[in-house]
Design a protein around this motif. Structure first.
Motif, PDB file in Angstrom:
ATOM      1  N   GLN A  35     102.230  73.280 126.065  1.00 50.41           N
ATOM      2  CA  GLN A  35     102.213  73.981 124.783  1.00 50.41           C
ATOM      3  C   GLN A  35     102.499  75.448 125.025  1.00 50.41           C
ATOM      4  O   GLN A  35     101.917  76.073 125.907  1.00 50.41           O
ATOM      5  CB  GLN A  35     100.856  73.835 124.087  1.00 50.41           C
TER       6      GLN A  35
ATOM      7  N   THR B   7     108.466  82.153 114.589  1.00 48.77           N
ATOM      8  CA  THR B   7     109.068  80.856 114.320  1.00 48.77           C
ATOM      9  C   THR B   7     110.574  80.957 114.478  1.00 48.77           C
ATOM     10  O   THR B   7     111.147  82.045 114.528  1.00 48.77           O
ATOM     11  CB  THR B   7     108.741  80.376 112.895  1.00 48.77           C
TER      12      THR B   7
ATOM     13  N   GLU C 112     111.406  69.242 126.714  1.00 48.66           N
ATOM     14  CA  GLU C 112     111.827  69.732 125.403  1.00 48.66           C
ATOM     15  C   GLU C 112     110.609  70.273 124.674  1.00 48.66           C
ATOM     16  O   GLU C 112     109.550  69.650 124.676  1.00 48.66           O
ATOM     17  CB  GLU C 112     112.466  68.610 124.593  1.00 48.66           C
ATOM     18  N   LEU C 113     110.766  71.431 124.040  1.00 50.07           N
ATOM     19  CA  LEU C 113     109.654  72.080 123.357  1.00 50.07           C
ATOM     20  C   LEU C 113     110.014  72.347 121.895  1.00 50.07           C
ATOM     21  O   LEU C 113     110.286  73.483 121.509  1.00 50.07           O
ATOM     22  CB  LEU C 113     109.293  73.400 124.058  1.00 50.07           C
ATOM     23  N   PRO C 114     109.994  71.324 121.057  1.00 54.04           N
ATOM     24  CA  PRO C 114     110.252  71.561 119.633  1.00 54.04           C
ATOM     25  C   PRO C 114     109.075  72.295 118.992  1.00 54.04           C
ATOM     26  O   PRO C 114     107.940  72.219 119.468  1.00 54.04           O
ATOM     27  CB  PRO C 114     110.408  70.153 119.054  1.00 54.04           C
ATOM     28  N   GLU C 115     109.363  72.992 117.904  1.00 50.38           N
ATOM     29  CA  GLU C 115     108.323  73.734 117.206  1.00 50.38           C
ATOM     30  C   GLU C 115     107.379  72.745 116.521  1.00 50.38           C
ATOM     31  O   GLU C 115     107.795  71.911 115.726  1.00 50.38           O
ATOM     32  CB  GLU C 115     108.943  74.683 116.184  1.00 50.38           C
ATOM     33  N   ALA C 116     106.099  72.841 116.857  1.00 44.40           N
ATOM     34  CA  ALA C 116     105.101  71.910 116.325  1.00 44.40           C
ATOM     35  C   ALA C 116     104.260  72.556 115.234  1.00 44.40           C
ATOM     36  O   ALA C 116     103.514  71.874 114.537  1.00 44.40           O
ATOM     37  CB  ALA C 116     104.197  71.415 117.456  1.00 44.40           C
TER      38      ALA C 116
ATOM     39  N   LYS D  97     114.008  78.858 119.965  1.00 44.45           N
ATOM     40  CA  LYS D  97     114.269  77.615 120.679  1.00 44.45           C
ATOM     41  C   LYS D  97     113.731  77.808 122.089  1.00 44.45           C
ATOM     42  O   LYS D  97     114.267  78.595 122.862  1.00 44.45           O
ATOM     43  CB  LYS D  97     115.767  77.311 120.707  1.00 44.45           C
TER      44      LYS D  97
ATOM     45  N   ASP E 231     112.741  76.117 125.776  1.00 40.92           N
ATOM     46  CA  ASP E 231     112.967  75.018 126.722  1.00 40.92           C
ATOM     47  C   ASP E 231     112.042  75.240 127.903  1.00 40.92           C
ATOM     48  O   ASP E 231     111.836  76.376 128.339  1.00 40.92           O
ATOM     49  CB  ASP E 231     114.415  74.987 127.212  1.00 40.92           C
TER      50      ASP E 231
ATOM     51  N   TYR F 169     104.948  75.650 120.127  1.00 39.68           N
ATOM     52  CA  TYR F 169     105.993  74.744 120.612  1.00 39.68           C
ATOM     53  C   TYR F 169     105.354  73.802 121.622  1.00 39.68           C
ATOM     54  O   TYR F 169     104.682  74.255 122.547  1.00 39.68           O
ATOM     55  CB  TYR F 169     107.125  75.558 121.249  1.00 39.68           C
ATOM     56  N   ARG F 170     105.576  72.495 121.435  1.00 39.64           N
ATOM     57  CA  ARG F 170     104.928  71.496 122.302  1.00 39.64           C
ATOM     58  C   ARG F 170     105.941  70.520 122.853  1.00 39.64           C
ATOM     59  O   ARG F 170     106.921  70.182 122.183  1.00 39.64           O
ATOM     60  CB  ARG F 170     103.884  70.705 121.516  1.00 39.64           C
ATOM     61  N   GLY F 171     105.634  70.027 124.053  1.00 38.93           N
ATOM     62  CA  GLY F 171     106.471  69.007 124.664  1.00 38.93           C
ATOM     63  C   GLY F 171     105.702  68.253 125.727  1.00 38.93           C
ATOM     64  O   GLY F 171     104.606  68.656 126.138  1.00 38.93           O
TER      65      GLY F 171
END
Length: 163
Positions: A86, A98, A119-123, A101, A103, A128-130
């Protein structure tokens, strides 16, 4: 009556020398093949090209420091052998950021072949979590890169130990 010991002949000495050097050469060939097969490669593909980009990296690091962002990362081992990562990003005033992007990469310090992308998409707002599956225990370099409109604006590299 005890029999007389067999005499040491030139043929026996030759066979002993051939056997000795045969074993030494065989071991050397085996070790060389194993060393070449397990060679992880170089850290950079072209040291010359890396040297040319050095000034840009210094400038990017100065720009990053001037932004005064507060980016924190938390990595945690899951029960299935993977890891959860995270990243929380805040601007200089402490407001969540926000639209970035991010990574992540887990890099093995000793073997680039074991590197894992995360991959760390916005949660959530500024979070950002992955996840990465099947992460071996030991030392890793956690590399986090942040981009805005295709331009890298954040880079962090930290050594972590995962048990």
């Amino acid at each position: 009556m005890a029999s007389a010991p067999k005499p040491l002949t030139g043929t026996k000495v030759l066979l002993m020398l051939v056997a000795f050097f045969g074993v030494v050469i065989g071991v050397n060939v085996t070790m060389a093949k194993l060393a070449i097969a397990t060679l992880p490669g170089t850290d950079v593909d072209s040291p010359y090209a890396a040297g040319l980009t050095y000034d840009r990296e210094i400038s990017a690091a100065q720009d990053q420091a001037a932004r005064n962002w507060q980016v924190s990362a938390h990595i945690e081992r899951r029960t299935d052998g993977g890891v959860a990562l995270q990243v929380e990003a805040r601007d200089a005033s402490g407001q969540p950021m926000t639209g970035l992007k991010f990574d992540g990469r887990l890099e093995r310090p000793t073997d680039k072949r074991a590197d894992l992308a995360v991959e760390l998409p916005e949660a959530g707002i500024g979070i950002y979590r992955g996840n990465a599956a099947s992460v071996a225990p030991g030392q890793w370099d956690l590399v986090i890169e942040g981009e805005v409109r295709g331009e890298r604006v954040f880079l962090s590299r930290n050594r972590v130990i995962l048990n």
